[in-house]
Design a protein around this motif. Structure first.
Motif, PDB file in Angstrom:
ATOM      1  N   HIS A 107       6.143   3.222 -28.250  1.00 16.26           N
ATOM      2  CA  HIS A 107       5.249   2.124 -28.648  1.00 16.26           C
ATOM      3  C   HIS A 107       5.981   0.808 -28.882  1.00 16.26           C
ATOM      4  N   ILE A 108       7.292   0.804 -28.655  1.00 12.09           N
ATOM      5  CA  ILE A 108       8.056  -0.433 -28.867  1.00 12.09           C
ATOM      6  C   ILE A 108       8.805  -0.787 -27.573  1.00 12.09           C
ATOM      7  N   LEU A 109       8.627  -2.035 -27.142  1.00 13.52           N
ATOM      8  CA  LEU A 109       9.393  -2.518 -25.988  1.00 13.52           C
ATOM      9  C   LEU A 109      10.461  -3.464 -26.532  1.00 13.52           C
ATOM     10  N   GLU A 110      11.703  -3.081 -26.318  1.00 11.83           N
ATOM     11  CA  GLU A 110      12.803  -3.911 -26.826  1.00 11.83           C
ATOM     12  C   GLU A 110      13.427  -4.661 -25.661  1.00 11.83           C
ATOM     13  N   LEU A 111      13.524  -5.964 -25.793  1.00 15.71           N
ATOM     14  CA  LEU A 111      14.133  -6.779 -24.733  1.00 15.71           C
ATOM     15  C   LEU A 111      15.409  -7.406 -25.256  1.00 15.71           C
ATOM     16  N   LYS A 112      16.482  -7.228 -24.475  1.00 17.12           N
ATOM     17  CA  LYS A 112      17.770  -7.778 -24.905  1.00 17.12           C
ATOM     18  C   LYS A 112      18.255  -8.796 -23.878  1.00 17.12           C
ATOM     19  N   GLY A 113      18.514  -9.980 -24.375  1.00 17.60           N
ATOM     20  CA  GLY A 113      19.066 -11.016 -23.510  1.00 17.60           C
ATOM     21  C   GLY A 113      20.290 -11.605 -24.159  1.00 17.60           C
ATOM     22  N   THR A 114      20.844 -12.618 -23.545  1.00 16.21           N
ATOM     23  CA  THR A 114      22.041 -13.245 -24.123  1.00 16.21           C
ATOM     24  C   THR A 114      21.696 -13.971 -25.422  1.00 16.21           C
ATOM     25  N   GLU A 115      20.416 -14.363 -25.547  1.00 13.02           N
ATOM     26  CA  GLU A 115      20.011 -15.112 -26.744  1.00 13.02           C
ATOM     27  C   GLU A 115      19.633 -14.221 -27.927  1.00 13.02           C
ATOM     28  N   GLY A 116      19.546 -12.908 -27.718  1.00 15.57           N
ATOM     29  CA  GLY A 116      19.198 -12.014 -28.820  1.00 15.57           C
ATOM     30  C   GLY A 116      18.316 -10.853 -28.386  1.00 15.57           C
ATOM     31  N   VAL A 117      17.697 -10.216 -29.404  1.00 13.75           N
ATOM     32  CA  VAL A 117      16.862  -9.042 -29.146  1.00 13.75           C
ATOM     33  C   VAL A 117      15.447  -9.318 -29.645  1.00 13.75           C
ATOM     34  N   GLU A 118      14.444  -8.919 -28.878  1.00  9.84           N
ATOM     35  CA  GLU A 118      13.059  -9.055 -29.327  1.00  9.84           C
ATOM     36  C   GLU A 118      12.313  -7.747 -29.157  1.00  9.84           C
ATOM     37  N   ASP A 119      11.463  -7.432 -30.128  1.00 12.22           N
ATOM     38  CA  ASP A 119      10.701  -6.191 -30.063  1.00 12.22           C
ATOM     39  C   ASP A 119       9.213  -6.495 -29.945  1.00 12.22           C
ATOM     40  N   TYR A 120       8.600  -5.893 -28.962  1.00 10.57           N
ATOM     41  CA  TYR A 120       7.162  -6.049 -28.738  1.00 10.57           C
ATOM     42  C   TYR A 120       6.499  -4.697 -28.962  1.00 10.57           C
ATOM     43  N   GLN A 121       5.321  -4.720 -29.500  1.00  9.98           N
ATOM     44  CA  GLN A 121       4.584  -3.472 -29.684  1.00  9.98           C
ATOM     45  C   GLN A 121       3.706  -3.214 -28.462  1.00  9.98           C
ATOM     46  N   ILE A 122       3.886  -2.039 -27.863  1.00 11.45           N
ATOM     47  CA  ILE A 122       3.053  -1.700 -26.695  1.00 11.45           C
ATOM     48  C   ILE A 122       1.741  -1.121 -27.231  1.00 11.45           C
ATOM     49  N   VAL A 123       0.683  -1.882 -27.086  1.00  7.88           N
ATOM     50  CA  VAL A 123      -0.604  -1.449 -27.637  1.00  7.88           C
ATOM     51  C   VAL A 123      -1.389  -0.652 -26.601  1.00  7.88           C
ATOM     52  N   GLU A 124      -1.261  -1.072 -25.364  1.00 13.85           N
ATOM     53  CA  GLU A 124      -1.974  -0.367 -24.299  1.00 13.85           C
ATOM     54  C   GLU A 124      -1.084  -0.348 -23.072  1.00 13.85           C
TER      55      GLU A 124
END
Lengths: 152, 269
Positions: A107-124
């Motif tokens: 349920h969590i999509l984690e994206l990692k780039g050079t600028e940092g990490v972001e977490d998105y919640q996969i709702v559907e």
């Protein structure tokens, strides 16, 4: 004693059925692979402007939100099997490349780039549609809902 | 702390066991939340998530959550099986320590795997969370079983309910004067404080020591196991080799420095 034996069998049955389901159903990690086009950005919760319901996020607001994000506003997201995410900008050129991981129970999509990490919640997440929530705490009210449709 | 069973346990035994195990489970819960975005020391929320995923038609996620719940259940089941059946074959101390040894091994495996092999795939996440839930089930099963259900150290729902009830009872003088109720209140407060402290300390430490936090949890669990081992060794040593020290120890106990059940046993010996 026989009644208790039935309960043990029920527990073992549930465990075995769970393994069968897991082997038959696609995991979110598999489902997310492919190319997705952004359809809309809106507030998840109702926002009231002049007493009227307002869910849509305007272009200006979108720009402001995106300026603080690892993920910049790119309409096409291409997830590859090697956990790479290719973001394609409005001009059709590759805007950026990131690493992605699905975490939690899927349920969590984690994206990692050079600028940092972001977490998105996969709702559907289905074969055709993906909805992500992002909680952003600038002066933006509520959770941002990002909807995508599969294009490849 | 470990070797005594049910009503033979003293308040101090329960405080030590509850405090240390709650500290470790507080740590484990926060690590799993930071690394895996999943709670591992409590399953109440997982039941709600399970129902929600079914309602949404997300069968994969619902099944994963169901298996996690089953793993916690299996941990508790295994702990009690070891306690009630192992007693006869390997002795009480070892039977009570084995669930903790298994828990330590599970958490050590998770820590080592995360440090050296973790590729952040969903399957790895699911398996490691399952192992942590199994470990927490073992711990909760052990503490609840040997303390006659007085100590449950991996979650705070029931504990807060009991605390609420006790706080309301303490508005009456006769309940405030009840030693048993006061001891229960102390025990619950101790468990809650240690659980929260474990969580906060991990939250502060995790970003500097990362996955090594698992080794701290394992060290805490080893303290629980070795505490009784040390005590047993001292007793054995005194019984076999040093009658004078033994005599001195019995006098010390009789003066009230040791707790009741143990004192009786030693004097009879």
């Amino acid at each position: 004693m026989m009644k208790i034996a039935y309960w043990y069998m029920v527990v073992v049955g549930i465990a075995l059925s769970s393994f069968i389901v897991l082997s038959k159903v696609d995991s979110p990690e598999t489902l997310i692979n492919g190319t997705w086009q952004e359809v809309e950005w809106e507030y998840e919760k109702v926002n009231y402007v002049d007493g009227k319901k307002e869910l849509t996020i305007t272009g200006e607001q979108k720009k402001e939100i995106c300026s603080k994000l690892v993920i910049h506003h790119d309409p096409v997201w291409h997830f590859t099997g090697q956990n790479r995410l290719l973001k394609i900008g409005e001009t059709g050129k590759n805007a950026e490349e990131l690493n992605w991981n699905v975490k939690g129970r899927g349920h969590i999509l984690e994206l990692k780039g050079t600028e940092g990490v972001e977490d998105y919640q996969i709702v559907e997440l289905t074969r055709d549609r993906m909805v992500l929530y992002f909680n952003f705490d600038l002066q933006i009210r509520g959770i941002i809902k990002m909807t995508f449709k599969r294009i490849g | 702390m470990l070797r005594k069973y049910s009503t033979h346990r003293t308040h101090s035994d329960n405080m030590k066991l509850g405090g240390l195990t709650a500290f470790s489970s507080g740590m484990v819960n926060v690590i799993s939340l930071i690394v895996f975005f999943a709670f591992t020391s409590n399953v109440t929320g997982h039941f709600a998530i399970f129902a929600q995923e079914i309602a949404k038609g997300n069968w994969y996620q619902a099944t994963v959550v169901l298996l996690w719940i089953l793993l916690f259940f299996l941990g508790s089941f295994t702990a009690n099986m070891l306690i009630i059946h192992g007693n006869k074959y390997i002795g009480r101390y070892l039977a009570h320590a084995t669930p903790l040894i298994l828990e330590t091994l599970c958490l050590l495996f998770v820590g080592i795997y995360l440090q050296n092999f973790y590729k952040e795939t969903l399957q790895e996440t699911e398996i490691l969370v399952a192992l942590m839930l199994f470990a927490m089930g073992l711990q909760n099963g052990l503490t609840a079983s040997i303390s006659n259900f007085s100590v449950k150290s991996t979650h705070l729902t029931g504990l807060l309910t009991d605390l609420g009830i006790l706080f309301s009872m303490f508005t009456k003088e006769r309940f405030r004067a009840d030693k048993q109720l006061r001891e229960k209140w102390q025990l619950l407060l101790c468990i809650m404080t240690c659980y929260v402290c474990g969580g906060i300390i991990t939250g502060l430490l995790f970003y500097s020591i990362s996955y090594s936090a698992f080794y701290i949890v394992c060290a805490v669990l080893c303290v629980i196991m070795l505490y009784d081992y040390y005590k047993l060794s001292v007793i054995k040593y005194m019984h076999k080799k040093q009658p004078l020290i033994r005599q001195h120890y019995i006098i010390k106990e009789a003066s009230g420095e040791e707790k009741e059940p143990y004192k009786k046993k030693m004097v009879v010996d």
